[in-house]
Design a protein around this motif. Structure first.
Motif, PDB file in Angstrom:
ATOM      1  N   VAL A 282       0.310  16.458  -0.737  1.00  0.00           N
ATOM      2  CA  VAL A 282       0.816  15.101  -0.973  1.00  0.00           C
ATOM      3  C   VAL A 282       0.056  14.124  -0.084  1.00  0.00           C
ATOM      4  O   VAL A 282      -0.310  14.453   1.054  1.00  0.00           O
ATOM      5  N   VAL A 283      -0.209  12.957  -0.638  1.00  0.00           N
ATOM      6  CA  VAL A 283      -0.812  11.881   0.144  1.00  0.00           C
ATOM      7  C   VAL A 283       0.308  11.221   0.957  1.00  0.00           C
ATOM      8  O   VAL A 283       1.312  10.771   0.390  1.00  0.00           O
ATOM      9  N   THR A 284       0.134  11.203   2.277  1.00  0.00           N
ATOM     10  CA  THR A 284       1.163  10.613   3.146  1.00  0.00           C
ATOM     11  C   THR A 284       0.838   9.168   3.514  1.00  0.00           C
ATOM     12  O   THR A 284       1.695   8.440   4.002  1.00  0.00           O
ATOM     13  N   PHE A 285      -0.431   8.765   3.320  1.00  0.00           N
ATOM     14  CA  PHE A 285      -0.804   7.356   3.425  1.00  0.00           C
ATOM     15  C   PHE A 285      -1.895   7.061   2.432  1.00  0.00           C
ATOM     16  O   PHE A 285      -2.911   7.762   2.443  1.00  0.00           O
ATOM     17  N   PRO A 286      -1.746   6.047   1.548  1.00  0.00           N
ATOM     18  CA  PRO A 286      -0.573   5.182   1.417  1.00  0.00           C
ATOM     19  C   PRO A 286       0.590   5.917   0.753  1.00  0.00           C
ATOM     20  O   PRO A 286       0.395   6.947   0.108  1.00  0.00           O
ATOM     21  N   CYS A 287       1.777   5.359   0.895  1.00  0.00           N
ATOM     22  CA  CYS A 287       2.973   5.906   0.264  1.00  0.00           C
ATOM     23  C   CYS A 287       3.977   4.761   0.156  1.00  0.00           C
ATOM     24  O   CYS A 287       3.736   3.682   0.717  1.00  0.00           O
ATOM     25  N   PRO A 288       5.077   4.961  -0.557  1.00  0.00           N
ATOM     26  CA  PRO A 288       6.007   3.840  -0.747  1.00  0.00           C
ATOM     27  C   PRO A 288       6.435   3.182   0.570  1.00  0.00           C
ATOM     28  O   PRO A 288       6.560   1.952   0.645  1.00  0.00           O
ATOM     29  N   GLU A 289       6.644   3.994   1.617  1.00  0.00           N
ATOM     30  CA  GLU A 289       7.076   3.426   2.892  1.00  0.00           C
ATOM     31  C   GLU A 289       5.937   2.771   3.664  1.00  0.00           C
ATOM     32  O   GLU A 289       6.198   2.032   4.625  1.00  0.00           O
ATOM     33  N   LYS A 290       4.702   3.064   3.312  1.00  0.00           N
ATOM     34  CA  LYS A 290       3.533   2.527   4.036  1.00  0.00           C
ATOM     35  C   LYS A 290       2.553   1.904   3.051  1.00  0.00           C
ATOM     36  O   LYS A 290       1.558   2.513   2.657  1.00  0.00           O
ATOM     37  N   PRO A 291       2.860   0.684   2.606  1.00  0.00           N
ATOM     38  CA  PRO A 291       2.004   0.016   1.627  1.00  0.00           C
ATOM     39  C   PRO A 291       0.670  -0.406   2.248  1.00  0.00           C
ATOM     40  O   PRO A 291       0.485  -0.308   3.461  1.00  0.00           O
ATOM     41  N   LEU A 292      -0.214  -0.869   1.400  1.00  0.00           N
ATOM     42  CA  LEU A 292      -1.518  -1.366   1.862  1.00  0.00           C
ATOM     43  C   LEU A 292      -1.392  -2.851   2.201  1.00  0.00           C
ATOM     44  O   LEU A 292      -0.581  -3.572   1.624  1.00  0.00           O
ATOM     45  N   ASP A 293      -2.221  -3.283   3.149  1.00  0.00           N
ATOM     46  CA  ASP A 293      -2.141  -4.657   3.639  1.00  0.00           C
ATOM     47  C   ASP A 293      -3.423  -5.397   3.263  1.00  0.00           C
ATOM     48  O   ASP A 293      -4.223  -5.741   4.115  1.00  0.00           O
ATOM     49  N   GLY A 294      -3.631  -5.593   1.984  1.00  0.00           N
ATOM     50  CA  GLY A 294      -4.812  -6.312   1.531  1.00  0.00           C
ATOM     51  C   GLY A 294      -5.973  -5.372   1.272  1.00  0.00           C
ATOM     52  O   GLY A 294      -6.036  -4.265   1.821  1.00  0.00           O
ATOM     53  N   ALA A 295      -6.890  -5.831   0.446  1.00  0.00           N
ATOM     54  CA  ALA A 295      -8.055  -5.016   0.088  1.00  0.00           C
ATOM     55  C   ALA A 295      -8.887  -4.722   1.328  1.00  0.00           C
ATOM     56  O   ALA A 295      -8.828  -5.442   2.321  1.00  0.00           O
ATOM     57  N   GLY A 296      -9.674  -3.659   1.269  1.00  0.00           N
ATOM     58  CA  GLY A 296     -10.535  -3.318   2.397  1.00  0.00           C
ATOM     59  C   GLY A 296     -10.668  -1.823   2.562  1.00  0.00           C
ATOM     60  O   GLY A 296     -10.292  -1.043   1.692  1.00  0.00           O
ATOM     61  N   LEU A 297     -11.201  -1.445   3.725  1.00  0.00           N
ATOM     62  CA  LEU A 297     -11.410  -0.030   4.014  1.00  0.00           C
ATOM     63  C   LEU A 297     -10.120   0.606   4.500  1.00  0.00           C
ATOM     64  O   LEU A 297      -9.439   0.075   5.390  1.00  0.00           O
ATOM     65  N   TYR A 298      -9.804   1.764   3.952  1.00  0.00           N
ATOM     66  CA  TYR A 298      -8.643   2.538   4.399  1.00  0.00           C
ATOM     67  C   TYR A 298      -9.063   3.993   4.524  1.00  0.00           C
ATOM     68  O   TYR A 298     -10.141   4.384   4.098  1.00  0.00           O
TER      69      TYR A 298
END
Lengths: 443, 443
Positions: free
Chosen positions: B321-337
């Motif tokens: 399972v992907v733990t980031f991103p996930c419903p509790e940890k959304p993304l904060d704008g486009a960019g590198l993650y």
């Protein structure tokens, strides 16, 4: 309801005289096969009785129901964040009040005598504070990287969480661990002789990633790393080490760092003395020379016999200790035991641990338990058939660099007796006939 | 004292438009080199401002002193047994009140969205109780081994601590993990979709050692393992598995088991469903056939489309399972993650994890982090340049047996939709343009 047949006691195979009379004697390694053969020996019906007897239960009856088996217990999330059983209340960190002037600039020791494995639970990781434990608001905490860099950075915790993650298991040890032994002020305790070492799984960002992000000017050779505590605790580190394996971490054993371990951000400098693993990390400044800060001049240097001081003695050399038996965990009568212990080295991996039960005359090679990780605690065990006579139990580690853990006499030959740090000498536990265990130093 | 030059904002390299305009596009893996090159791009003086800006600090000034840097904090052993920072109060186990009739026969979920690494701290390890959490006196607790054995044994905790120790890191997962997704009652949450898996370092005795000590009669083929809770929770296990890799453990992540994890003694059955890892272990009985107990007939079977039930489906197949991103940890704008996640398998070791950001059309191989251990959580990461458009993020694990994590459609083809356990299907997170993340099921 009680098991039928409890009157038919039979001896505990672990303590049987059948073992003691084994001609192999006390010093001979006892493999798992002979440990298990023991059971077969006892089917002859030996009945040695005494406090070592255990009940022979029925083949059919279920066990007696204890009160907790006849009732409903607490529901889930009764403790949304868990805690140990009340009956484990003695398993805590402890300090030595006479050792330091105040508790805010002191150490607490991890209860190694009650721990198993290589992971130290976060609640029991040893502490070392220089101005107490600050309570930091992570939303306000920032890390400044500046000095001889192309583009200084001021990073929030949110920024730092965006960088690529690395997770590794490493020990951290205070160089004063063993200092009381060195100064002949030893306490009869594993917790106080060796409890300033702990090991955890750390997660964060490679320091090299952050430094490369800032752009390192070619004159830069050193980094000053500084904490946000009231002491502004700081140390100088060679840039090469920073770029090699240092981590800027925010998680310990999965969860956020504990406040006393540097929440929300600390440096992990694998294999190097604890105080350079700066807690509450707020600043990294690159420069051409070391800073010679208070904590690397008045402290954390080693006064040598000729009056000079060794400085920058960061590396934690290979060390090991027997954690069972130990003063806090005596033996309970002659019989089969397993000697257990921990070994570690700042040089990389542990490659061998030898154990002696006669004060270093004879040595046997212990079993290392997987995983054996670089710059992490490594667990070792060796079966031991104790004959009930006095014994001197000790361990000696060899690491992948070939370094062999020295005796205290060998260390004193080099260093005299003025220094206090970096006592990684062989620890000997004296076992008396009654099973009690004492912290002794062999000449 | 504030850092000089805070007015000279420069863009956060993690979120720069320079990255977004990169022709490589969103699906292309971003290596560390290109991540770092980013900094160089920004020296041109781009000033994108907005909430993604970070301050450009002075090359010389130390950081501003926060209140906690101007005072003395708490002393050592202020908390002899530590606890998390107060600001981490949201990182807790949670239950779903509507899911079960009572909290005493229920589950709590581990907050995977806040965890890093492969070790679950003991305070956050998921719970499953069948009659609540008993509070057991370890001085009174005994383990009975009887049935088809030569010499039944009734062992105290003190006896069990004498046997040779083994320490291993293993995951434990409830087979109902993912059950709400399977029943189309999914919650928009990583904690509730996958939080019934945790991983710890366990220390105890090999079950084979204890069974060989009793002498196994040759007719014995099965073991009944039973807890001391009010439910007398019990399951049947094939003797082969007992002799293979099962552990009778008393320590978790170094310290004594937590009460909700079976204190003072539990069984660990590596790679098999959580409920056979009997907590508060009090009895092991050997026999010729399985017992067909309540928990392996009315529960923990899978009703198939043809009306028959699968039983004894112990093995936990490969899952991720992907733990980031996930419903509790959304993304904060486009960019590198960095996409982060966990993978595990009851078959042994994880060998590969692939990640998709387009709902399974294209896959990229993620990096596995060392140590990769058998029947333990394995951490994976993959850099991701998010272009701000909707995405479907998913992971798929392959294990050393060659097993590939299936889609939910593939599982439904085999099993229909009556069952609830063993949903190890691929989890997809839908990322919307605003960065919010949703739990979706692809057909």
């Amino acid at each position: 309801m009680r098991p039928r047949g409890e009157e038919n006691v039979r001896p505990n195979p672990l303590r049987s005289k059948a073992v003691l009379s084994d001609p192999a004697g006390a010093d001979v390694p006892v493999g798992r096969r002979s440990f298990l053969r023991l059971g077969a020996v006892l089917t002859g019906g030996l009945a040695l009785g005494g406090n070592s007897a255990i009940a022979e239960p029925s083949q059919e009856s279920p066990p007696a129901d204890a009160p907790w088996s006849q009732s409903i217990g607490a529901g889930v999330v009764d403790r949304p964040y868990g805690r140990p059983a009340d009956t484990e209340a003695s398993v805590i960190r402890r300090n030595v009040p006479w050792l330091t002037a105040t508790a805010e600039s002191s150490v607490s020791f991890s209860p190694l005598q009650d721990l198993h494995g290589i992971i130290t639970p976060n609640g029991l990781f040893f502490e070392r504070h220089h101005a107490g434990r600050p309570d930091i608001d992570p939303a306000q905490h920032k890390l400044l990287i500046h000095g001889l860099v192309e583009r200084p950075l001021l990073l929030t915790m949110k920024d730092i969480l965006r960088f690529p993650q690395t997770t590794r298991i490493h020990f951290i040890e205070c160089p004063a661990n063993g200092g009381m032994n060195w100064r002949a002020a030893q306490m009869n305790s594993l917790q106080f002789s060796h409890g300033m070492v702990s090991c955890a799984e750390w997660t964060g960002v490679k320091l090299s990633t952050l430094l490369e992000e800032t752009g390192i000017k070619k004159e830069a050779k050193w980094a000053m790393v500084e904490g946000a505590d009231g002491a502004h605790m700081n140390r100088s580190l060679p840039l090469d080490k920073c770029l090699d394996d240092c981590l800027v971490v925010y998680a310990q054993n999965g969860e956020a760092l504990r406040p006393e371990q540097g929440y929300p951000l600390r440096l992990v400098v694998p294999g190097w003395e604890g105080n350079v693993n700066i807690k509450w990390l707020r600043r990294i400044k690159l420069g051409e020379k070391p800073w010679h800060s208070r904590e690397e001049t008045s402290k954390y240097t080693d006064l040598m016999p000729d009056g000079t001081s060794r400085g920058f003695t960061w590396l934690m050399d290979a060390k090991s200790v027997v954690t069972f038996p130990c003063p806090e965990k005596p033996l309970d009568g002659a019989g089969l035991y397993e000697i257990r212990g921990l070994a570690w080295t700042g040089n990389g991996k542990v490659t061998r641990v030898d154990v002696s039960v006669d004060g270093g005359i004879n040595w046997q090679t212990a079993r290392l338990h997987e995983p054996v990780l670089s710059k992490a605690l490594t667990k070792f065990t060796l079966p031991w058939r104790w004959d009930g006579r006095p014994a001197l139990v000790a361990s000696r580690v060899v690491d992948e660099s070939g370094y062999v853990q020295p005796t205290i006499a060998e260390l004193r030959k080099q260093r005299g007796s003025n220094s206090v740090y970096h006592n990684n000498s062989i620890q000997t536990w004296q076992v008396k006939s009654d099973g009690t265990v004492f912290n002794v130093q062999l000449a």
